[in-house]
Design a protein around this motif. Structure first.
Motif, PDB file in Angstrom:
ATOM      1  N   THR A 144      -2.806   8.634  -4.920  1.00  0.00           N
ATOM      2  CA  THR A 144      -4.188   9.124  -4.851  1.00  0.00           C
ATOM      3  C   THR A 144      -5.117   8.009  -4.411  1.00  0.00           C
ATOM      4  OG1 THR A 144      -3.739  10.731  -6.597  1.00  0.00           O
ATOM      5  CG2 THR A 144      -6.055  10.184  -6.161  1.00  0.00           C
ATOM      6  N   ARG A 145      -4.916   6.821  -4.960  1.00  0.00           N
ATOM      7  CA  ARG A 145      -5.753   5.665  -4.600  1.00  0.00           C
ATOM      8  C   ARG A 145      -5.607   5.324  -3.117  1.00  0.00           C
ATOM      9  NH1 ARG A 145      -4.168  -0.366  -6.652  1.00  0.00           N
ATOM     10  NH2 ARG A 145      -5.272  -1.515  -5.026  1.00  0.00           N
ATOM     11  N   VAL A 146      -4.366   5.343  -2.605  1.00  0.00           N
ATOM     12  CA  VAL A 146      -4.136   4.990  -1.205  1.00  0.00           C
ATOM     13  C   VAL A 146      -4.719   6.050  -0.280  1.00  0.00           C
ATOM     14  CG1 VAL A 146      -2.348   4.642   0.548  1.00  0.00           C
ATOM     15  CG2 VAL A 146      -2.113   3.568  -1.705  1.00  0.00           C
ATOM     16  N   ARG A 147      -4.558   7.332  -0.626  1.00  0.00           N
ATOM     17  CA  ARG A 147      -5.132   8.406   0.205  1.00  0.00           C
ATOM     18  C   ARG A 147      -6.653   8.262   0.288  1.00  0.00           C
ATOM     19  NH1 ARG A 147      -1.149  11.758  -2.479  1.00  0.00           N
ATOM     20  NH2 ARG A 147       0.437  12.412  -0.971  1.00  0.00           N
ATOM     21  N   ARG A 148      -7.283   7.973  -0.845  1.00  0.00           N
ATOM     22  CA  ARG A 148      -8.738   7.820  -0.844  1.00  0.00           C
ATOM     23  C   ARG A 148      -9.156   6.622   0.007  1.00  0.00           C
ATOM     24  NH1 ARG A 148      -9.313   7.854  -5.845  1.00  0.00           N
ATOM     25  NH2 ARG A 148      -9.440   5.607  -6.272  1.00  0.00           N
ATOM     26  N   ALA A 149      -8.403   5.513  -0.114  1.00  0.00           N
ATOM     27  CA  ALA A 149      -8.745   4.316   0.666  1.00  0.00           C
ATOM     28  C   ALA A 149      -8.620   4.588   2.161  1.00  0.00           C
ATOM     29  CB  ALA A 149      -7.829   3.157   0.260  1.00  0.00           C
ATOM     30  N   LEU A 150      -7.608   5.335   2.575  1.00  0.00           N
ATOM     31  CA  LEU A 150      -7.437   5.643   4.006  1.00  0.00           C
ATOM     32  C   LEU A 150      -8.549   6.555   4.504  1.00  0.00           C
ATOM     33  CD1 LEU A 150      -3.565   6.180   4.330  1.00  0.00           C
ATOM     34  CD2 LEU A 150      -4.896   4.139   4.834  1.00  0.00           C
ATOM     35  N   SER A 151      -8.936   7.520   3.685  1.00  0.00           N
ATOM     36  CA  SER A 151      -9.987   8.454   4.126  1.00  0.00           C
ATOM     37  C   SER A 151     -11.336   7.757   4.264  1.00  0.00           C
ATOM     38  CB  SER A 151     -10.091   9.621   3.146  1.00  0.00           C
ATOM     39  OG  SER A 151     -10.571   9.159   1.886  1.00  0.00           O
ATOM     40  N   GLU A 152     -11.523   6.653   3.547  1.00  0.00           N
ATOM     41  CA  GLU A 152     -12.803   5.943   3.588  1.00  0.00           C
ATOM     42  C   GLU A 152     -12.842   4.828   4.622  1.00  0.00           C
ATOM     43  OE1 GLU A 152     -13.255   4.615  -0.412  1.00  0.00           O
ATOM     44  OE2 GLU A 152     -13.764   6.617  -1.205  1.00  0.00           O
ATOM     45  N   LEU A 153     -11.713   4.574   5.300  1.00  0.00           N
ATOM     46  CA  LEU A 153     -11.684   3.514   6.305  1.00  0.00           C
ATOM     47  C   LEU A 153     -12.540   3.875   7.517  1.00  0.00           C
ATOM     48  CD1 LEU A 153      -8.045   2.106   6.682  1.00  0.00           C
ATOM     49  CD2 LEU A 153     -10.072   0.896   5.895  1.00  0.00           C
ATOM     50  N   ARG A 154     -13.349   2.925   7.967  1.00  0.00           N
ATOM     51  CA  ARG A 154     -14.107   3.112   9.202  1.00  0.00           C
ATOM     52  C   ARG A 154     -13.255   2.640  10.381  1.00  0.00           C
ATOM     53  NH1 ARG A 154     -17.964   0.506   5.878  1.00  0.00           N
ATOM     54  NH2 ARG A 154     -19.571   1.945   5.079  1.00  0.00           N
ATOM     55  N   PRO A 155     -13.625   3.066  11.608  1.00  0.00           N
ATOM     56  CA  PRO A 155     -12.877   2.595  12.782  1.00  0.00           C
ATOM     57  C   PRO A 155     -12.807   1.071  12.836  1.00  0.00           C
ATOM     58  CG  PRO A 155     -14.311   4.402  13.400  1.00  0.00           C
ATOM     59  CD  PRO A 155     -14.652   4.064  11.981  1.00  0.00           C
ATOM     60  N   TYR A 156     -11.611   0.564  13.100  1.00  0.00           N
ATOM     61  CA  TYR A 156     -11.319  -0.870  13.272  1.00  0.00           C
ATOM     62  C   TYR A 156     -11.542  -1.669  11.976  1.00  0.00           C
ATOM     63  CZ  TYR A 156     -11.861   0.949  17.950  1.00  0.00           C
ATOM     64  OH  TYR A 156     -11.757   1.725  19.067  1.00  0.00           O
ATOM     65  N   GLU A 157     -11.472  -0.979  10.839  1.00  0.00           N
ATOM     66  CA  GLU A 157     -11.588  -1.630   9.540  1.00  0.00           C
ATOM     67  C   GLU A 157     -10.205  -1.665   8.885  1.00  0.00           C
ATOM     68  OE1 GLU A 157     -14.936  -1.316   6.120  1.00  0.00           O
ATOM     69  OE2 GLU A 157     -13.726   0.491   6.379  1.00  0.00           O
ATOM     70  N   ARG A 158      -9.958  -2.691   8.055  1.00  0.00           N
ATOM     71  CA  ARG A 158      -8.659  -2.836   7.399  1.00  0.00           C
ATOM     72  C   ARG A 158      -8.813  -2.654   5.896  1.00  0.00           C
ATOM     73  NH1 ARG A 158      -5.309  -8.315   8.104  1.00  0.00           N
ATOM     74  NH2 ARG A 158      -6.989  -9.065   6.749  1.00  0.00           N
ATOM     75  N   SER A 159      -7.845  -2.004   5.288  1.00  0.00           N
ATOM     76  CA  SER A 159      -7.894  -1.754   3.853  1.00  0.00           C
ATOM     77  C   SER A 159      -7.438  -2.982   3.075  1.00  0.00           C
ATOM     78  CB  SER A 159      -6.965  -0.580   3.496  1.00  0.00           C
ATOM     79  OG  SER A 159      -5.607  -0.968   3.679  1.00  0.00           O
ATOM     80  N   GLU A 160      -7.761  -2.997   1.784  1.00  0.00           N
ATOM     81  CA  GLU A 160      -7.226  -4.029   0.900  1.00  0.00           C
ATOM     82  C   GLU A 160      -5.730  -3.802   0.720  1.00  0.00           C
ATOM     83  OE1 GLU A 160      -9.243  -4.132  -2.787  1.00  0.00           O
ATOM     84  OE2 GLU A 160     -11.205  -4.600  -1.933  1.00  0.00           O
ATOM     85  N   GLY A 161      -4.999  -4.893   0.482  1.00  0.00           N
ATOM     86  CA  GLY A 161      -3.559  -4.772   0.302  1.00  0.00           C
ATOM     87  C   GLY A 161      -3.210  -4.100  -1.018  1.00  0.00           C
ATOM     88  N   VAL A 162      -2.129  -3.331  -0.994  1.00  0.00           N
ATOM     89  CA  VAL A 162      -1.636  -2.686  -2.206  1.00  0.00           C
ATOM     90  C   VAL A 162      -0.129  -2.908  -2.289  1.00  0.00           C
ATOM     91  CG1 VAL A 162      -1.366  -0.463  -1.020  1.00  0.00           C
ATOM     92  CG2 VAL A 162      -1.513  -0.533  -3.509  1.00  0.00           C
ATOM     93  N   GLU A 163       0.335  -3.317  -3.459  1.00  0.00           N
ATOM     94  CA  GLU A 163       1.762  -3.524  -3.671  1.00  0.00           C
ATOM     95  C   GLU A 163       2.374  -2.254  -4.242  1.00  0.00           C
ATOM     96  OE1 GLU A 163       3.110  -6.941  -5.803  1.00  0.00           O
ATOM     97  OE2 GLU A 163       1.757  -8.303  -4.738  1.00  0.00           O
ATOM     98  N   SER A 164       3.526  -1.883  -3.675  1.00  0.00           N
ATOM     99  CA  SER A 164       4.199  -0.681  -4.142  1.00  0.00           C
ATOM    100  C   SER A 164       5.700  -0.900  -4.074  1.00  0.00           C
ATOM    101  CB  SER A 164       3.798   0.525  -3.297  1.00  0.00           C
ATOM    102  OG  SER A 164       4.336   1.714  -3.841  1.00  0.00           O
ATOM    103  N   HIS A 165       6.425  -0.108  -4.872  1.00  0.00           N
ATOM    104  CA  HIS A 165       7.882  -0.211  -4.916  1.00  0.00           C
ATOM    105  C   HIS A 165       8.488   1.011  -4.241  1.00  0.00           C
ATOM    106  CE1 HIS A 165       7.447  -3.539  -7.700  1.00  0.00           C
ATOM    107  NE2 HIS A 165       6.674  -2.791  -8.459  1.00  0.00           N
ATOM    108  N   ALA A 166       9.534   0.778  -3.481  1.00  0.00           N
ATOM    109  CA  ALA A 166      10.256   1.872  -2.831  1.00  0.00           C
ATOM    110  C   ALA A 166      11.750   1.615  -3.006  1.00  0.00           C
ATOM    111  CB  ALA A 166       9.895   1.968  -1.345  1.00  0.00           C
ATOM    112  N   ARG A 167      12.488   2.668  -3.354  1.00  0.00           N
ATOM    113  CA  ARG A 167      13.927   2.506  -3.542  1.00  0.00           C
ATOM    114  C   ARG A 167      14.637   2.702  -2.218  1.00  0.00           C
ATOM    115  NH1 ARG A 167      17.273   1.573  -7.356  1.00  0.00           N
ATOM    116  NH2 ARG A 167      15.605   1.625  -8.906  1.00  0.00           N
ATOM    117  N   VAL A 168      15.443   1.714  -1.834  1.00  0.00           N
ATOM    118  CA  VAL A 168      16.245   1.763  -0.614  1.00  0.00           C
ATOM    119  C   VAL A 168      17.698   1.608  -1.044  1.00  0.00           C
ATOM    120  CG1 VAL A 168      16.696   0.753   1.630  1.00  0.00           C
ATOM    121  CG2 VAL A 168      14.375   0.716   0.703  1.00  0.00           C
ATOM    122  N   GLY A 169      18.454   2.708  -0.981  1.00  0.00           N
ATOM    123  CA  GLY A 169      19.823   2.666  -1.480  1.00  0.00           C
ATOM    124  C   GLY A 169      19.801   2.400  -2.975  1.00  0.00           C
TER     125      GLY A 169
END
Length: 497
Positions: A204-229
Motif C-alpha cells: 500500500t505504501r509503495v502504490r501510494r508513493a508511485l501515484s504521487e510521483l511527479r514526472p522525472y521525480e524519484r521515490s525514496e528507497g524502500v527495502e523489501s524481501h522477495a523469495r527466490v527459490g
C-alpha cells in the motif's frame, strides 16, 4: 562544414569520352570537396568502380559511350558495385525514350548538352548536399546503434535489477540481473512489479508513493524481501517516473543487499564470538576444575552407594547421580562447543576419500539411531570422493548434522535419516544429511547463526559450528526443505581446499 562532414569523403566517377568536359566537371566537383575519378568508356568505369576502396557515391554518365554502349544500360552494373550511387545523365542526344528509361533507373538528373554552367553547378551542389545528408544520416544511425549497444550492455551487465514498468505496475522490461531474482519461471515480462518484489506489508505504501510521483521525480528507497527459490533476497528499490500521458513509464532500480547484509551479520557475529572467546578462554580453566571435581565426587558417591544394604535407597541414589552426571556432561559439551566456535583450531588438511569418513560416522551413529527407532540410510557413489580436508572436523560436522536430524524427528517416534555424498563436475564435493522430520520452517537462514535454535534447551551452536567448519574448508552450508517432507542440510567443499 562540421568535422564529421570533413571526414566523410565523397567519391565521384565522371564517365565521358570528351576529355575537356570531363576535366571541367572534375574541377567543379573538387571545388565542392568531392574526389573525382575519370573514365572514358564503360569498361574503364567498371574497372575503377570495382578497384576503388569504398563505394562510388556519384556518377556523371554520358548517355552515348564509345563502342556503341548506352549510359542507361551501364547503370544496373554500377549499382551492383555501389548500391547507393547517385547518377546524373549528361547527353547531347536527348530523346523521350532515353529520358524515360533513365528515370526508371532512379537517376538524380538528366542534363542536356550544351548546358548552362550555373545550372549545372546548382545541380552538382544539390546532389552533393543530398549525398552528404545521406552519409550524415548513416553516421548518426551507426552512432545511435553503438550508443544503444553500449547502454544495452550497461543495463545487462550492471549488478542491479532494472525494470521498466507502466503506470499499473506491469513489468515491460527486465534486465538479466532482475530475471535471475525472479520467482516466476517463465520470466518477469507482464508480471506485477509490486506483487513480485514488494512484500505485502509494504505494498500500500509503495502504490501510494508511485501515484504521487511527479514526472522525472524519484521515490525514496524502500527495502523489501522477495523469495527466490529457497532463498530470501533483500532488495532496496527506488523508482523514477519518466514522463506523463502516453510517455508515462517508471524505471525501478533494485540493489540486492542480501550478500551485504549477510556480511554485516557475519561481522557482528565475529565480534560477538571474539568477545565470547575471550570470556570463555578465561573461564574455561575455572569451570573445568569444578566440573572435574564434581564428576570425581559423583564417582565417590556411587561407590559409597554400592555399600548401602537397602536396595531401593541404593537405586534412588544411583538414579540421581546419573542425572547429575548427565547434566555435568552437557555442561562440559557446551563449554567445548563455545571453545570450538570462538577459537577454532588450525585445520590439518590431508587428501581423504569422504566415503571412508561417512562409513565411520555410520558405524558410530547407527546403534544410537536404531535404539530410537530411526533408520539410517547411506547413499555413496562407487568411485572415490576425494578432497583435501581435516578429517576430524568433517566427521564432527557430519555427526552434528546427524544429531540435529535425530533431535528433530525423535518426537514422532521413528523416521529416516540419510547421509549422501557425490563429486560434482565443478571441482567440488557435495555432502548432505536429510531427514523426514518437521523441517526447518521459514527461518532456516537464521538457524546458521550462533545461539539461534528452535529446540527447547538447545544452545544454537550445532549448526553454527558446522557452518564454521565448512567455510574454513572453502565451502558453503545450505538448509532447505526435503521432499515430500523434512529437511536437508547440504554442504560443499572444494576438492583442492
Amino acid at each position: 562544414m562540421s568535422s564529421h562532414q570533413k571526414r566523410e569523403l565523397i567519391r565521384a566517377l565522371v564517365i565521358d569520352d570528351n576529355v575537356d568536359l570531363a576535366e571541367n566537371i572534375r574541377e567543379i566537383l573538387e571545388e565542392l570537396g568531392v574526389e573525382a575519378l575519370l573514365a572514358h568508356d564503360a569498361a574503364s568505369a567498371l574497372e575503377i568502380a570495382a578497384r576503388v576502396v569504398g563505394a562510388i557515391d556519384l556518377a556523371f554518365v554520358d548517355l552515348k559511350l564509345p563502342g556503341g554502349g548506352s549510359g542507361v544500360e551501364l547503370l544496373p552494373r554500377l549499382r551492383a558495385l555501389s548500391a547507393e550511387i547517385e547518377v546524373i545523365i549528361v547527353t547531347g542526344n536527348a530523346t523521350l525514350d532515353s529520358a524515360v528509361q533513365a528515370v526508371r533507373h532512379g537517376i538524380f538528373a538528366y542534363v542536356q548538352k550544351p548546358f548552362d554552367a550555373r545550372d549545372f553547378i546548382a545541380i552538382a551542389e544539390r546532389v552533393v548536399a543530398q549525398i552528404r545528408l545521406r552519409k550524415e544520416r548513416e553516421r548518426l544511425a551507426r552512432e545511435l546503434e553503438r550508443s544503444e549497444e553500449l547502454h544495452r550492455s550497461l543495463v545487462e551487465m550492471v549488478d542491479a535489477a532494472i525494470l521498466l514498468i507502466d503506470r499499473e505496475g506491469t513489468i515491460l522490461f527486465a534486465n538479466p540481473f532482475a530475471e535471475e531474482r525472479s520467482p516466476h519461471p517463465h520470466g518477469l515480462i507482464g508480471e506485477s512489479f509490486i506483487e513480485t518484489f514488494i512484500e505485502e506489508c509494504l505494498r500500500t505504501r509503495v502504490r501510494r508513493a508511485l501515484s504521487e510521483l511527479r514526472p522525472y521525480e524519484r521515490s525514496e528507497g524502500v527495502e523489501s524481501h522477495a523469495r527466490v527459490g529457497d532463498q530470501l533476497r533483500t532488495l532496496r528499490w527506488s523508482v523514477s517516473r519518466g514522463g506523463s500521458g502516453s510517455d508515462e513509464r517508471y524505471l525501478a532500480v533494485g540493489i540486492d543487499l542480501t550478500e551485504m547484509r549477510a556480511l554485516q551479520m557475519r561481522a557482528l557475529e565475529a565480534e560477538a564470538l571474539a568477545a565470547i572467546g575471550t570470556l570463555t578462554s578465561g573461564l574455561a580453566h575455572e569451570i573445568r576444575n569444578p566440573l572435574n571435581a564434581a564428576a570425581l565426587q559423583l564417582e565417590l558417591i556411587v561407590r559409597s552407594a554400592r555399600r548401602v544394604e537397602e536396595g531401593s535407597l541404593r537405586d534412588r541414589i544411583e538414579e540421581r547421580v546419573e542425572i547429575v552426571r548427565t547434566e555435568l556432561a552437557r555442561l562440559s559439551s557446551m563449554l567445548n562447543d563455545f571453545l570450538s566456535l570462538s577459537r577454532p583450531a588450525a585445520l590439518s588438511l590431508e587428501e581423504k576419500d569422504l566415503r571412508d569418513i561417512i562409513e565411520s560416522v555410520e558405524a558410530l551413529q547407527r546403534p544410537l539411531l536404531e535404539a530410537e527407532g530411526i533408520e539410517l540410510r547411506v547413499d555413496l557413489p562407487e568411485t572415490p570422493v576425494r578432497a583435501r580436508i581435516d578429517e576430524t572436523k568433517i566427521k564432527q560436522a557430519l555427526i552434528n548434522l546427524v544429531q540435529n536430524a535425530l533431535e528433530a524427528i525423535r518426537a514422532k517416534g521413528g523416521g529416516v535419516i540419510e547421509i549422501r555424498a557425490k563429486a560434482r563436475s565443478d571441482g567440488a564435493v557435495e555432502l548432505a544429511v536429510a531427514d523426514d522430520g518437521p523441517g526447518f520452517g521459514a527461518a532456516s537462514g537464521d538457524l546458521l547463526r550462533p545461539f539461534m535454535t528452535t529446540k527447547e534447551g538447545g544452545t544454537g551452536l550445532g549448526l553454527a559450528i558446522v557452518r564454521t567448519i565448512v567455510e574454513r574448508h572453502g565451502g558453503e552450508l545450505r538448509l532447505f526443505a526435503n521432499s515430500p517432507r523434512g529437511a536437508v542440510a547440504q554442504f560443499t567443499i572444494d576438492r583442492r581446499a
